[in-house]
Design a protein around this motif. Sequence first.
Motif, PDB file in Angstrom:
ATOM      1  N   THR A 194      24.715   8.903 -41.364  1.00 33.09           N
ATOM      2  CA  THR A 194      23.886   7.960 -42.141  1.00 33.09           C
ATOM      3  C   THR A 194      23.402   8.601 -43.444  1.00 33.09           C
ATOM      4  O   THR A 194      22.742   7.943 -44.237  1.00 33.09           O
ATOM      5  CB  THR A 194      22.658   7.483 -41.332  1.00 33.09           C
ATOM      6  N   GLU A 226      23.771  10.964 -47.184  1.00 35.67           N
ATOM      7  CA  GLU A 226      24.523  10.846 -48.445  1.00 35.67           C
ATOM      8  C   GLU A 226      25.889  11.523 -48.358  1.00 35.67           C
ATOM      9  O   GLU A 226      26.905  10.951 -48.750  1.00 35.67           O
ATOM     10  CB  GLU A 226      23.723  11.484 -49.592  1.00 35.67           C
ATOM     11  N   LEU A 227      25.884  12.753 -47.874  1.00 36.76           N
ATOM     12  CA  LEU A 227      27.146  13.492 -47.772  1.00 36.76           C
ATOM     13  C   LEU A 227      27.940  13.017 -46.550  1.00 36.76           C
ATOM     14  O   LEU A 227      29.124  12.703 -46.640  1.00 36.76           O
ATOM     15  CB  LEU A 227      26.849  14.998 -47.655  1.00 36.76           C
ATOM     16  N   ARG A 253      20.653   8.490 -34.817  1.00 31.92           N
ATOM     17  CA  ARG A 253      19.359   8.441 -34.112  1.00 31.92           C
ATOM     18  C   ARG A 253      19.037   6.987 -33.738  1.00 31.92           C
ATOM     19  O   ARG A 253      19.407   6.047 -34.463  1.00 31.92           O
ATOM     20  CB  ARG A 253      18.253   9.016 -34.994  1.00 31.92           C
ATOM     21  N   SER A 297      17.752   4.549 -36.423  1.00 34.89           N
ATOM     22  CA  SER A 297      18.403   4.511 -37.744  1.00 34.89           C
ATOM     23  C   SER A 297      19.442   3.396 -37.823  1.00 34.89           C
ATOM     24  O   SER A 297      20.049   3.032 -36.818  1.00 34.89           O
ATOM     25  CB  SER A 297      19.057   5.857 -38.046  1.00 34.89           C
ATOM     26  N   ASP A 307      20.294  12.053 -30.605  1.00 38.78           N
ATOM     27  CA  ASP A 307      19.418  12.817 -31.501  1.00 38.78           C
ATOM     28  C   ASP A 307      19.702  14.298 -31.260  1.00 38.78           C
ATOM     29  O   ASP A 307      19.971  14.696 -30.109  1.00 38.78           O
ATOM     30  CB  ASP A 307      17.948  12.485 -31.147  1.00 38.78           C
ATOM     31  N   LEU A 308      19.597  15.078 -32.306  1.00 38.37           N
ATOM     32  CA  LEU A 308      19.825  16.520 -32.146  1.00 38.37           C
ATOM     33  C   LEU A 308      18.787  17.159 -31.223  1.00 38.37           C
ATOM     34  O   LEU A 308      18.996  18.251 -30.713  1.00 38.37           O
ATOM     35  CB  LEU A 308      19.814  17.213 -33.523  1.00 38.37           C
ATOM     36  N   THR A 314      15.445  16.055 -45.858  1.00 35.10           N
ATOM     37  CA  THR A 314      15.210  14.870 -46.692  1.00 35.10           C
ATOM     38  C   THR A 314      14.092  14.016 -46.095  1.00 35.10           C
ATOM     39  O   THR A 314      13.211  13.533 -46.809  1.00 35.10           O
ATOM     40  CB  THR A 314      16.512  14.033 -46.798  1.00 35.10           C
ATOM     41  N   LYS A 340      20.407  27.973 -41.362  1.00 34.44           N
ATOM     42  CA  LYS A 340      21.841  27.975 -41.708  1.00 34.44           C
ATOM     43  C   LYS A 340      22.497  29.277 -41.246  1.00 34.44           C
ATOM     44  O   LYS A 340      23.600  29.275 -40.703  1.00 34.44           O
ATOM     45  CB  LYS A 340      22.030  27.806 -43.223  1.00 34.44           C
ATOM     46  N   PHE A 396      24.120  20.094 -55.209  1.00 33.22           N
ATOM     47  CA  PHE A 396      24.691  18.780 -55.519  1.00 33.22           C
ATOM     48  C   PHE A 396      24.094  18.240 -56.830  1.00 33.22           C
ATOM     49  O   PHE A 396      22.873  18.258 -57.037  1.00 33.22           O
ATOM     50  CB  PHE A 396      24.391  17.776 -54.391  1.00 33.22           C
ATOM     51  N   HIS A 407      20.081  17.873 -57.545  1.00 34.64           N
ATOM     52  CA  HIS A 407      19.402  18.898 -58.357  1.00 34.64           C
ATOM     53  C   HIS A 407      19.396  18.587 -59.844  1.00 34.64           C
ATOM     54  O   HIS A 407      18.642  19.203 -60.595  1.00 34.64           O
ATOM     55  CB  HIS A 407      20.045  20.263 -58.093  1.00 34.64           C
TER      56      HIS A 407
HETATM   57  N1  LIG Z   1      21.532  18.921 -51.536  1.00 31.62           N
HETATM   58  C1  LIG Z   1      22.286  19.951 -51.904  1.00 31.62           C
HETATM   59  O1  LIG Z   1      22.339  20.335 -53.072  1.00 31.62           O
HETATM   60  C2  LIG Z   1      23.120  20.665 -50.871  1.00 31.62           C
HETATM   61  C3  LIG Z   1      23.921  21.729 -51.269  1.00 31.62           C
HETATM   62  C4  LIG Z   1      24.693  22.388 -50.317  1.00 31.62           C
HETATM   63  C5  LIG Z   1      24.669  21.974 -48.994  1.00 31.62           C
HETATM   64  N2  LIG Z   1      23.874  20.938 -48.641  1.00 31.62           N
HETATM   65  C6  LIG Z   1      23.894  20.529 -47.233  1.00 31.62           C
HETATM   66  O2  LIG Z   1      24.539  19.276 -47.165  1.00 31.62           O
HETATM   67  C7  LIG Z   1      23.972  18.516 -46.102  1.00 31.62           C
HETATM   68  C8  LIG Z   1      23.276  17.304 -46.717  1.00 31.62           C
HETATM   69  O3  LIG Z   1      23.858  16.162 -46.253  1.00 31.62           O
HETATM   70  P1  LIG Z   1      23.345  14.757 -46.770  1.00 31.62           P
HETATM   71  O4  LIG Z   1      23.293  14.752 -48.253  1.00 31.62           O
HETATM   72  O5  LIG Z   1      24.176  13.752 -46.089  1.00 31.62           O
HETATM   73  O6  LIG Z   1      21.830  14.780 -46.227  1.00 31.62           O
HETATM   74  P2  LIG Z   1      20.902  13.530 -45.918  1.00 31.62           P
HETATM   75  O7  LIG Z   1      21.262  12.389 -46.793  1.00 31.62           O
HETATM   76  O8  LIG Z   1      19.505  14.025 -45.912  1.00 31.62           O
HETATM   77  O9  LIG Z   1      21.315  13.152 -44.421  1.00 31.62           O
HETATM   78  C9  LIG Z   1      20.848  13.898 -43.335  1.00 31.62           C
HETATM   79  C10 LIG Z   1      21.478  13.344 -42.091  1.00 31.62           C
HETATM   80  O10 LIG Z   1      21.011  14.094 -40.974  1.00 31.62           O
HETATM   81  C11 LIG Z   1      20.642  13.173 -39.958  1.00 31.62           C
HETATM   82  N3  LIG Z   1      19.634  13.713 -39.070  1.00 31.62           N
HETATM   83  C12 LIG Z   1      18.411  14.180 -39.394  1.00 31.62           C
HETATM   84  N4  LIG Z   1      17.734  14.502 -38.281  1.00 31.62           N
HETATM   85  C13 LIG Z   1      18.539  14.218 -37.235  1.00 31.62           C
HETATM   86  C14 LIG Z   1      18.404  14.323 -35.821  1.00 31.62           C
HETATM   87  N5  LIG Z   1      17.260  14.754 -35.272  1.00 31.62           N
HETATM   88  N6  LIG Z   1      19.437  13.950 -35.038  1.00 31.62           N
HETATM   89  C15 LIG Z   1      20.582  13.475 -35.596  1.00 31.62           C
HETATM   90  N7  LIG Z   1      20.771  13.347 -36.921  1.00 31.62           N
HETATM   91  C16 LIG Z   1      19.754  13.713 -37.732  1.00 31.62           C
HETATM   92  C17 LIG Z   1      20.065  12.004 -40.746  1.00 31.62           C
HETATM   93  O11 LIG Z   1      19.935  10.884 -39.900  1.00 31.62           O
HETATM   94  P3  LIG Z   1      18.853   9.720 -40.190  1.00 31.62           P
HETATM   95  O12 LIG Z   1      19.487   8.832 -41.216  1.00 31.62           O
HETATM   96  O13 LIG Z   1      18.733   9.087 -38.866  1.00 31.62           O
HETATM   97  O14 LIG Z   1      17.607  10.388 -40.670  1.00 31.62           O
HETATM   98  C18 LIG Z   1      21.122  11.871 -41.829  1.00 31.62           C
HETATM   99  O15 LIG Z   1      22.248  11.210 -41.349  1.00 31.62           O
HETATM  100  C19 LIG Z   1      22.928  19.392 -45.446  1.00 31.62           C
HETATM  101  O16 LIG Z   1      23.460  20.094 -44.374  1.00 31.62           O
HETATM  102  C20 LIG Z   1      22.532  20.299 -46.594  1.00 31.62           C
HETATM  103  O17 LIG Z   1      21.933  21.500 -46.165  1.00 31.62           O
HETATM  104  C21 LIG Z   1      23.119  20.254 -49.540  1.00 31.62           C
END
Ligand SMILES: NC(=O)c1ccc[n+]([C@@H]2O[C@H](COP(=O)([O-])OP(=O)(O)OC[C@H]3O[C@@H](n4cnc5c(N)ncnc54)[C@H](OP(=O)(O)O)[C@@H]3O)[C@@H](O)[C@H]2O)c1
Length: 298
Positions: free
Chosen positions: A8, A10-11, A31, A34, A50-51, A75, A129, A151, A155
């Motif tokens: 759900t 962004e990535l 979850r 969601s 859920d994790l 987030t 990590k 990203f 940023h």
């Molecule tokens: N931002 C950057 O510049 C950057 C750079 C390098 C790497 N990254 C990495 O890239 C990834 C970011 O991905 P993204 O952009 O898709 O992040 P995101 O939009 O914040 O999405 C986070 C996801 O994690 C899920 N999640 C959170 N808590 C959970 C739980 N308890 N059980 C199951 N799922 C859960 C969320 O589900 P819900 O929708 O239910 O909350 C959502 O689907 C991260 O691992 C981050 O560290 C980011």
Amino acid sequence: MILVVGGTGELGGRVVRLLLERGLGVRCLVRPASDAAGLEKAGAEVARGDLTDAASLRAACQDVDTVVSTATAITRLLGGARGPSIHEIDELGTAALVDAAEEAGVRRFVYVSYAGISSTVGTPLEHAKRAIEDRLRRSAMRSVIVRPDAFQEVHLAPLGRFDVANGKVALIGSGDAKVRWVSTDDAAALIAAVAVEPDPPAVIEFGGPEALSRKEAVAVAEDLTHRRMKVQRMPAPVARLAVRLLSRRNDALASVFGGGLLQSGPDATWTDEPLRSRGITPRSATDYLRDQVNHLPR
Ligand SMILES: NC(=O)c1ccc[n+]([C@@H]2O[C@H](COP(=O)([O-])OP(=O)(O)OC[C@H]3O[C@@H](n4cnc5c(N)ncnc54)[C@H](OP(=O)(O)O)[C@@H]3O)[C@@H](O)[C@H]2O)c1
């Protein structure tokens, strides 16, 4: 079957769509509260869980060949949620997912970490990590650790205190380190590729085509908008102190300050080669900023 945890997001959402476009079977762990309608409409199977719920992880991993984990709590925490913390989700929850995948006989685990993890800033996100990277190295599964640089959409956007529309930017420390800002689409394309390619590397650290410091990115934005940006500065020692003081009480904010420190050094040593070698033509940070400026209200 490929299980995506974080679908759900962004990535994660982009990864799911790319895998489905290739005709692959995709299950998403979502979850209970969601919204999964978009994922279902796109053709993904949805497993509620859920994790923090190990039984749901074991169920979701049944008949799965590959797990892709992009999930993070940061987030939601930055959006005001009071928990669960980065420690509980990114570290303990993701470790439970690795355990469940191993038990279920999953063969490949693609894990999203971040570029520059080897610079020790000491944030809760870095700790989580590293713990998962180490856990995966000890696993019998084939693990693929994907480390994208920052990203562009996070940023170099208001969320990352880089607000082109209002002419405001925040700088932690010098802002002089070369960063290879990468587009979320390009990172997703690489993750979808390594989820299925026959012989992926164990670690892939990469970024976009342009090595540009945050300060240089400000200059690019000023050139494009023909106006000066107001720069709010936080000295590096203050940011380091904030990381230390906040780590227990607000691990998301501590991790944000730590992420800012990474943009003051050292320079990125990785390149966009992992993208190009997979046929992905990466978007530059300057092109991203130009696009933002072209869409500003006139
Ligand atoms: N931002 C950057 O510049 C950057 C750079 C390098 C790497 N990254 C990495 O890239 C990834 C970011 O991905 P993204 O952009 O898709 O992040 P995101 O939009 O914040 O999405 C986070 C996801 O994690 C899920 N999640 C959170 N808590 C959970 C739980 N308890 N059980 C199951 N799922 C859960 C969320 O589900 P819900 O929708 O239910 O909350 C959502 O689907 C991260 O691992 C981050 O560290 C980011």
